[in-house]
Design an enzyme around this catalytic site. Structure first.
Site, PDB file in Angstrom:
ATOM      1  CE1 TYR A   1      25.459 -89.295 -44.206  1.00 45.08           C
ATOM      2  CE2 TYR A   1      25.913 -88.834 -42.076  1.00 45.08           C
ATOM      3  CZ  TYR A   1      26.240 -89.197 -43.031  1.00 45.08           C
ATOM      4  OH  TYR A   1      27.518 -90.002 -43.187  1.00 45.08           O
ATOM      5  CD  GLU A   2      24.663 -83.810 -46.255  1.00 43.34           C
ATOM      6  OE1 GLU A   2      24.131 -83.073 -46.810  1.00 43.34           O
ATOM      7  OE2 GLU A   2      25.487 -83.746 -45.403  1.00 43.34           O
ATOM      8  N   GLY A   3      19.620 -85.455 -47.111  1.00 44.48           N
ATOM      9  CA  GLY A   3      18.464 -85.559 -47.885  1.00 44.48           C
ATOM     10  C   GLY A   3      17.910 -87.261 -47.770  1.00 44.48           C
TER      11      GLY A   3
END
Lengths: 597, 597
Positions: free
Chosen positions: A439-441
């Site tokens: 997550y978050e890229g």
């Protein structure tokens, strides 16, 4: 059941002996952040984490969150623990005093985050998301929104979310379909479905403030047509209490591999009332304010999980009697020797130790630079710090989380069969650590951010924030006989990083796939060199301390030196591998036609 | 939901084009195992795996096993699927015709195992354990035991287990406490507790045959005092039906990270009636008969999971539209390009492809050598094959399972957030793959087996079974311009393996910790070189086939060559890293005092 003890001695070493965090008191607004104050804050944080949050970690993993008709219940004990968090004023630690925060340095929040994550990652995500949403509102929203929402988010009374992903797109946000239609009163009606919304719905706070990416009717296509909106679960009344329910509902929660106690929600927005944050169509910029802070926070998840997994593996390998040392019984009076006598077990322990202590140093350093970027009155120093943080963000996010998972897996392995049994808690660390790579890229995106955006930015100016001081430090270290054994291998690794940088830039100009094919290996090299640098600096400090007599902590400083030696001899050589793989170029990767896979 | 398609084309290539499995028909007993027969057997196996077992895989993960009062129920559908397995005669595929088996080569069972594991690893473990127990009984038990138990185990009507681990010891079996007291009738009374017993209790068969390590009253201490006993759940009646219930009960089942549909049992033996298998105090030898076969089977788990994870990641990356190719839109008419256009995604796919196809070649080769060891009338050839298998067993077990987990993680990563959601099934592959690194001797133990036992055995004779033919093949390949690009890097890697071997042997003589500290890096180098060898051989075959016109499969052969290129340029360089780390010696690992960790 796993245990956790906040590593306060090492934190003190990193913050004070290594990074001179005391210097932050020279910055306007941080005058009170003295070593003593920080140290007593962290002692309190340790108590909260060790006594309140850690005991809920495994039960939360087993119980998970409950969903019924749009309502989400967190596991037993989470509500009370969250209240303790709010009562302790932890949410506002480094937030703007104008809105009720304590205005302490970000660096302290970095430490707090590490402790929270080690104790209970699923719990830590709730306040973590509030922090991210707070940052975006604080930086981009108008005063009215700030005055309404920030005070309650500073206390933690209200929480925040980031609503980005939709079923058909995550990485490629240009494809989002959520719509925002202007109302006559200056607000907007938001309609669409968002998925994977961490903390999207729960029972910890009286209101939840969603930051939602959506498209205005006149939006240009792609990422340039995205705007950011603030959408509260309950519309605030005139005296700023949660009032009328807004048109946003949790449709379901996901069944996941881990972070079971954190609700991952499908959020349905149905003519929900929202307000624009920042300028129309400039939502990506505002989102990156959240995202960059969040990425560093996620990096700390890698460190936090590796740390707690290490602590438990260490206890286990000291207590579990199994087999005899290859060099003869070490505890002949017992039925067998403890696992820690075995070289391979020790190699695993040393690997995690070398990673976590190096990552702690690098992570906190980035935290301090974030404070410099925000508070240094000298604009040049401020810009330089900002560039340093921007450069290191993808490295911290991806390298730390890849290693967090590897270390958790390694710690689990030391338990043998018991590591696979839920009761022992080690499998939870692996499962929780896994999400941080995604997550978050996803980490592949971080690598692209590093090679595609950060390397070339302003003719390599960001890169110089890292390369120049490292080159300078290496130059002097190479002439110091006490440091040569560390500086030598690091200089070689750094040479490969520089060479790789030149090659990636050169080849990438002609063929962008070259940069793409090199990206993850490049990021890994960067991470290894960065940690090598930290270890060189830690050795310098340890040498100096030992020369002064060690102040009763000679063992601690000697351990630093031995761990540094392990790092440069056993882990840093991975650079050779990654360099060679990277140098082979894009052809090996792209040559096979898609239908021949 | 994940899907699975047995990779029959690649299997055919490996068995026939590469390994000339047809040659096995020259061995006595294998006359019927022609290419045609094998191919039609595998087509049937594929149907079973794709249509019956794979659809139960995710439901089994979600439902898990149920325990109540000593009774274990497998998930919905498992009983019927197991019956189909029995009805198809699959259990006896390579078992002795004397006991009802079909007497086909082990190599075919290796293939079958790969397919079963890819389709449903938790299911595959039930028959896998029967196979292991069968081997031990067949090799070591007296005729009476064989006549009683083997026929029913050959059909799969009765299943088997391996009862080794106790709560306080797994790796170090010398510490076991389970006791065996002789009865007047030649049987023994077994009392003790065993844990982590896979398939220890379940509802798939009418009887369960436990092979139990225990100590006789006069047993010498340590591993030299361990005996092996056969303990049936139900004592057979005179007409060999399950009769009186024996004193063995399942006390509980474990809650685990994965393989949820396979019951991992605590087994309590309370004056259970058992019979000695093999000689008193020679139980470890008999156990290793089970164990060695089981280790190879576990190695195949790494391959099996990596294969199915790859297949699903491939489908996803071809279908999921996200972002644009760095070199310009590849499918401009669509909203975005499929993930597979991105170099980093492709690198991950290529990595798994290069591992699985290389591992399949090596794994099946070992399977064929196992047949040579059992069936070749020439005793020298038989011994040589046996030595080859003994040498490669720890490599296949540890390298394949480490890579199986890495590949499953990589495949999961390509799904982004969806990879973390249970519904998509990728997280199950990671969780299932994880156990294979731990059980049947944790991978660290495999590395110790390789450096501590196999390297030095008979003055390095085992090693020569691998080194000599590889050296010969490299010598001729280095003179072939078509092969040089593959042979060159492999020769260098092999040089490092030889150098590492010498160093480990030398240093290990003086200080055994040196061998221990080098062991896991050494095994990894060995695995990489072994796969490099397979790739060289596959390129030779592919070149030859292409020179003949490719027989309509030119794309397949070209893919082999491109994947080989990827392997030598992108993956084989890991040898450099591991070599350097290994060469740094034991000091970096052992230097830090235990209390300074």
């Amino acid at each position: 059941m796993p245990t956790y003890k906040a590593p306060l001695e090492d934190i003190d070493f990193v913050l004070n002996d290594l990074l001179q965090a005391d210097n932050l008191t020279k910055l306007p607004g941080f005058e009170d952040a003295t070593r003593d104050l920080v140290s007593s804050i962290l002692e309190e944080a340790a108590k909260l984490c060790e006594n309140e949050l850690q005991p809920l970690n495994r039960p939360g993993h087993e119980e998970g969150c409950h969903y019924e008709n749009g309502v989400v219940r967190t596991p037993k004990g989470f509500k009370e623990a969250y209240q303790a968090y709010v009562d302790g004023g932890w949410q506002g630690l480094s937030m703007d005093p104008k809105y009720g925060g304590q205005g302490l340095p970000h660096a302290i929040t970095f430490v707090l985050e590490e402790l929270l994550i080690s104790a209970n990652m699923a719990f830590a995500m709730y306040p973590g998301l509030t922090q991210g949403a707070w940052n975006a509102i604080h930086t981009h929203a108008n005063d009215q929104l700030k005055d309404t929402y920030l005070p309650k988010m500073t206390t933690g009374e209200w929480s925040g979310t980031m609503c980005l992903t939709e079923p058909h797109c995550g990485t490629d946000l240009g494809l989002i379909k959520t719509k925002a239609v202007p109302n006559d009163d200056g607000s907007y009606s938001i309609t669409g479905t968002k998925i994977f919304i961490s903390a999207g719905e729960h029972d910890l706070t009286s209101n939840i403030i969603h930051l939602v990416l959506a498209k205005l009717p006149d939006a240009p296509s792609g990422v340039k047509g995205i705007s950011l909106f603030l959408v509260p679960k309950f519309l605030p009344t005139e005296d700023n209490q949660p009032g009328q329910r807004n048109g946003v509902m949790c449709g379901s929660i996901e069944h996941k591999m881990g972070i079971m106690a954190n609700a991952t929600c499908v959020m349905n927005f149905d003519d929900a009332k929202g307000w624009l944050v920042g300028e129309p169509h400039k939502g990506m910029r505002a989102m990156f304010t959240m995202m960059n802070a969040a990425r560093l926070g996620v990096g700390m998840q890698g460190l936090g999980i590796a740390t707690v997994a290490y602590q438990n593996a260490l206890t286990y390998t000291k207590e579990r009697l199994q087999g005899r040392s290859l060099t003869g019984a070490k505890e002949p009076e017992k039925a067998a020797d403890p696992l820690i006598v075995h070289p391979d077990v020790r190699k695993n322990l040393m690997t995690i130790k070398a990673f976590t202590e190096g990552a702690r140093a690098l992570g906190y350093w980035v935290g301090i630079q974030l404070d410099q970027a925000d508070h240094n009155p000298d604009l040049k120093a401020r810009a330089e710090a900002d560039e340093f943080v921007a450069l290191l963000t993808p490295v911290v996010k991806a390298y730390f989380t890849d290693m967090g998972y590897e270390c958790a897996t390694m710690a689990q392995q030391m338990y043998g069969g018991h590591g696979y049994i839920r009761e022992w808690g080690m499998e939870q660390f692996v499962r929780d650590a896994r999400i941080a790579m995604i997550y978050e890229g996803a980490n592949g995106i971080q690598a692209l951010d590093l090679v595609g955006r950060k390397l070339g930015q302003d003719m390599g100016r960001l890169l110089r924030r890292f390369f120049h001081p490292l080159a300078g430090e290496l130059e002097s270290a190479m002439e110091d006989t006490d440091l040569l054994e560390f500086a030598g291998p690091l200089a070689k690794a750094f040479g490969k990083l520089q060479q790789a940088t030149a090659i990636v830039a050169q080849r990438g100009m002609k063929n962008p796939d070259e940069a793409g094919a090199a990206s993850t290996d490049y990021l890994r090299i960067f991470g290894l060199v960065a940690l090598g640098w930290m270890w060189l600096r830690m050795v310098k400090v340890a040498n100096a301390k030992l020369a002064e007599g060690g102040n009763g902590k000679s063992g601690f400083y000697e351990a630093k030196i031995k761990t540094a030696r392990f790092f440069v001899q056993r882990l840093l050589p991975e650079v050779d591998f990654r360099f060679k793989a990277l140098m082979s170029g894009a052809k090996t990767v792209m040559d096979l036609e898609a239908d021949l896979f």
